[in-house]
Motif scaffolding. Structure first.
Motif, PDB file in Angstrom:
ATOM      1  N   PRO A  26       0.822  -1.216   0.000  1.00  0.00           N
ATOM      2  CA  PRO A  26       0.000   0.000   0.000  1.00  0.00           C
ATOM      3  C   PRO A  26       0.858   1.269   0.000  1.00  0.00           C
ATOM      4  N   ALA A  27       1.966   1.255   0.730  1.00  0.00           N
ATOM      5  CA  ALA A  27       2.836   2.438   0.780  1.00  0.00           C
ATOM      6  C   ALA A  27       3.417   2.748  -0.599  1.00  0.00           C
ATOM      7  N   GLN A  28       3.779   1.731  -1.355  1.00  0.00           N
ATOM      8  CA  GLN A  28       4.310   1.957  -2.702  1.00  0.00           C
ATOM      9  C   GLN A  28       3.236   2.529  -3.629  1.00  0.00           C
ATOM     10  N   LEU A  29       2.027   1.985  -3.559  1.00  0.00           N
ATOM     11  CA  LEU A  29       0.942   2.518  -4.402  1.00  0.00           C
ATOM     12  C   LEU A  29       0.567   3.927  -3.988  1.00  0.00           C
ATOM     13  N   PHE A  30       0.555   4.190  -2.705  1.00  0.00           N
ATOM     14  CA  PHE A  30       0.282   5.540  -2.217  1.00  0.00           C
ATOM     15  C   PHE A  30       1.317   6.506  -2.788  1.00  0.00           C
ATOM     16  N   ARG A  31       2.586   6.140  -2.715  1.00  0.00           N
ATOM     17  CA  ARG A  31       3.638   7.009  -3.249  1.00  0.00           C
ATOM     18  C   ARG A  31       3.460   7.226  -4.745  1.00  0.00           C
ATOM     19  N   ALA A  32       3.093   6.180  -5.483  1.00  0.00           N
ATOM     20  CA  ALA A  32       2.901   6.300  -6.936  1.00  0.00           C
ATOM     21  C   ALA A  32       1.804   7.296  -7.288  1.00  0.00           C
ATOM     22  N   HIS A  33       0.877   7.525  -6.360  1.00  0.00           N
ATOM     23  CA  HIS A  33      -0.224   8.456  -6.596  1.00  0.00           C
ATOM     24  C   HIS A  33       0.004   9.835  -5.977  1.00  0.00           C
ATOM     25  N   THR A  34       1.024   9.982  -5.137  1.00  0.00           N
ATOM     26  CA  THR A  34       1.237  11.260  -4.462  1.00  0.00           C
ATOM     27  C   THR A  34       2.573  11.909  -4.787  1.00  0.00           C
ATOM     28  N   ASP A  35       3.549  11.159  -5.260  1.00  0.00           N
ATOM     29  CA  ASP A  35       4.855  11.711  -5.624  1.00  0.00           C
ATOM     30  C   ASP A  35       4.783  12.133  -7.090  1.00  0.00           C
ATOM     31  N   PRO A  36       4.899  13.413  -7.396  1.00  0.00           N
ATOM     32  CA  PRO A  36       4.709  13.864  -8.776  1.00  0.00           C
ATOM     33  C   PRO A  36       5.689  13.250  -9.777  1.00  0.00           C
ATOM     34  N   ALA A  37       6.929  13.021  -9.364  1.00  0.00           N
ATOM     35  CA  ALA A  37       7.902  12.427 -10.285  1.00  0.00           C
ATOM     36  C   ALA A  37       7.522  10.993 -10.628  1.00  0.00           C
ATOM     37  N   VAL A  38       7.027  10.253  -9.642  1.00  0.00           N
ATOM     38  CA  VAL A  38       6.608   8.865  -9.894  1.00  0.00           C
ATOM     39  C   VAL A  38       5.312   8.862 -10.705  1.00  0.00           C
ATOM     40  N   PHE A  39       4.355   9.693 -10.326  1.00  0.00           N
ATOM     41  CA  PHE A  39       3.073   9.764 -11.031  1.00  0.00           C
ATOM     42  C   PHE A  39       3.290  10.039 -12.523  1.00  0.00           C
ATOM     43  N   ALA A  40       4.169  10.961 -12.838  1.00  0.00           N
ATOM     44  CA  ALA A  40       4.424  11.336 -14.241  1.00  0.00           C
ATOM     45  C   ALA A  40       5.011  10.187 -15.043  1.00  0.00           C
ATOM     46  N   ARG A  41       5.643   9.234 -14.386  1.00  0.00           N
ATOM     47  CA  ARG A  41       6.260   8.101 -15.089  1.00  0.00           C
ATOM     48  C   ARG A  41       5.238   7.097 -15.602  1.00  0.00           C
ATOM     49  N   TRP A  42       4.053   7.063 -15.008  1.00  0.00           N
ATOM     50  CA  TRP A  42       3.129   5.983 -15.374  1.00  0.00           C
ATOM     51  C   TRP A  42       1.750   6.434 -15.847  1.00  0.00           C
ATOM     52  N   VAL A  43       1.320   7.619 -15.551  1.00  0.00           N
ATOM     53  CA  VAL A  43      -0.065   7.997 -15.819  1.00  0.00           C
ATOM     54  C   VAL A  43      -0.357   8.087 -17.322  1.00  0.00           C
ATOM     55  N   GLY A  44      -1.533   7.627 -17.689  1.00  0.00           N
ATOM     56  CA  GLY A  44      -2.054   7.822 -19.038  1.00  0.00           C
ATOM     57  C   GLY A  44      -1.710   6.745 -20.040  1.00  0.00           C
ATOM     58  N   PRO A  45      -2.233   6.910 -21.238  1.00  0.00           N
ATOM     59  CA  PRO A  45      -1.958   5.945 -22.308  1.00  0.00           C
ATOM     60  C   PRO A  45      -0.480   5.955 -22.695  1.00  0.00           C
ATOM     61  N   ASP A  46      -0.039   4.878 -23.320  1.00  0.00           N
ATOM     62  CA  ASP A  46       1.355   4.750 -23.735  1.00  0.00           C
ATOM     63  C   ASP A  46       1.806   5.869 -24.663  1.00  0.00           C
ATOM     64  N   ALA A  47       0.906   6.374 -25.485  1.00  0.00           N
ATOM     65  CA  ALA A  47       1.269   7.376 -26.491  1.00  0.00           C
ATOM     66  C   ALA A  47       1.423   8.782 -25.909  1.00  0.00           C
ATOM     67  N   THR A  48       1.242   8.939 -24.596  1.00  0.00           N
ATOM     68  CA  THR A  48       1.345  10.262 -23.985  1.00  0.00           C
ATOM     69  C   THR A  48       2.475  10.304 -22.969  1.00  0.00           C
ATOM     70  N   SER A  49       2.897  11.509 -22.672  1.00  0.00           N
ATOM     71  CA  SER A  49       3.789  11.743 -21.543  1.00  0.00           C
ATOM     72  C   SER A  49       3.114  12.786 -20.665  1.00  0.00           C
ATOM     73  N   ALA A  50       3.509  12.827 -19.410  1.00  0.00           N
ATOM     74  CA  ALA A  50       2.889  13.764 -18.478  1.00  0.00           C
ATOM     75  C   ALA A  50       3.899  14.806 -18.034  1.00  0.00           C
ATOM     76  N   ARG A  51       3.438  16.041 -17.998  1.00  0.00           N
ATOM     77  CA  ARG A  51       4.240  17.150 -17.483  1.00  0.00           C
ATOM     78  C   ARG A  51       3.487  17.724 -16.277  1.00  0.00           C
ATOM     79  N   ILE A  52       4.086  17.586 -15.111  1.00  0.00           N
ATOM     80  CA  ILE A  52       3.462  18.086 -13.890  1.00  0.00           C
ATOM     81  C   ILE A  52       3.628  19.601 -13.846  1.00  0.00           C
ATOM     82  N   GLU A  53       2.523  20.307 -13.650  1.00  0.00           N
ATOM     83  CA  GLU A  53       2.583  21.761 -13.544  1.00  0.00           C
ATOM     84  C   GLU A  53       2.518  22.223 -12.091  1.00  0.00           C
ATOM     85  N   GLN A  54       1.753  21.523 -11.290  1.00  0.00           N
ATOM     86  CA  GLN A  54       1.616  21.887  -9.883  1.00  0.00           C
ATOM     87  C   GLN A  54       1.222  20.632  -9.130  1.00  0.00           C
ATOM     88  N   TRP A  55       1.805  20.398  -7.944  1.00  0.00           N
ATOM     89  CA  TRP A  55       1.498  19.176  -7.204  1.00  0.00           C
ATOM     90  C   TRP A  55       1.741  19.401  -5.730  1.00  0.00           C
TER      91      TRP A  55
END
Length: 158
Positions: A26-55
């Protein structure tokens, strides 16, 4: 449970529920949803990348990111209403549909043995809005994003 996310539309209220198991704590999944650098690595379809603007992943904080697909950019934003290690409550808005605000709850359920079940619930303001989300192909982005999250978790979060 398979690696495909189970998606359910409630017939009585405009809610989408999703469930998926992960080989993570649970701690790893929580971090994946709250750490912006980790979140940006996985969110969305394969054809997209994520740029965090504010977190600011804390109770009362807010977030925004841009999904980039070629020359197209799709902006999303919301507020963190409650951030706990076992649950996150937040709003979710696609800037292209600013009236379509969803209230989302994510639960991180410890299954033991280094496995966690992620359950989410998204409440929207109408059945029409909910059904538009379901018709949008959202399951592709969700499944591809979670498959990428599996890889991120397998590689380690640090």
């Amino acid at each position: 449970m398979s690696n495909e996310v189970a998606i359910e539309a409630d017939p009585r209220i405009p809610v989408i529920r999703m469930t998926r198991d992960f080989a993570a704590t649970p701690a790893q999944l929580f971090r994946a949803h709250t750490d912006p650098a980790v979140f940006a690595r996985w969110v969305g379809p394969d054809a997209t990348s994520a740029r965090i603007e504010q977190w600011d992943a804390r109770t009362g904080g807010s977030w925004s990111y841009v999904a980039v697909h070629g020359d197209a950019e799709y902006r999303f934003h919301g507020c963190f209403h409650e951030v706990r290690t076992d649950r996150i409550v937040q709003t979710f808005t696609f800037d292209g549909e600013p009236d379509g605000v969803a209230l989302e709850t994510l639960w991180f359920e410890d299954l033991g043995g280094g496995r966690t079940r992620l359950r989410t619930q998204s409440l929207v303001d109408s059945f029409e809005g909910r059904d538009a989300w379901l018709r949008s192909g959202m399951e592709v982005g969700v499944n591809e994003g979670y498959a990428e999250l599996d890889k991120v978790l397998a590689d380690g979060l640090d």
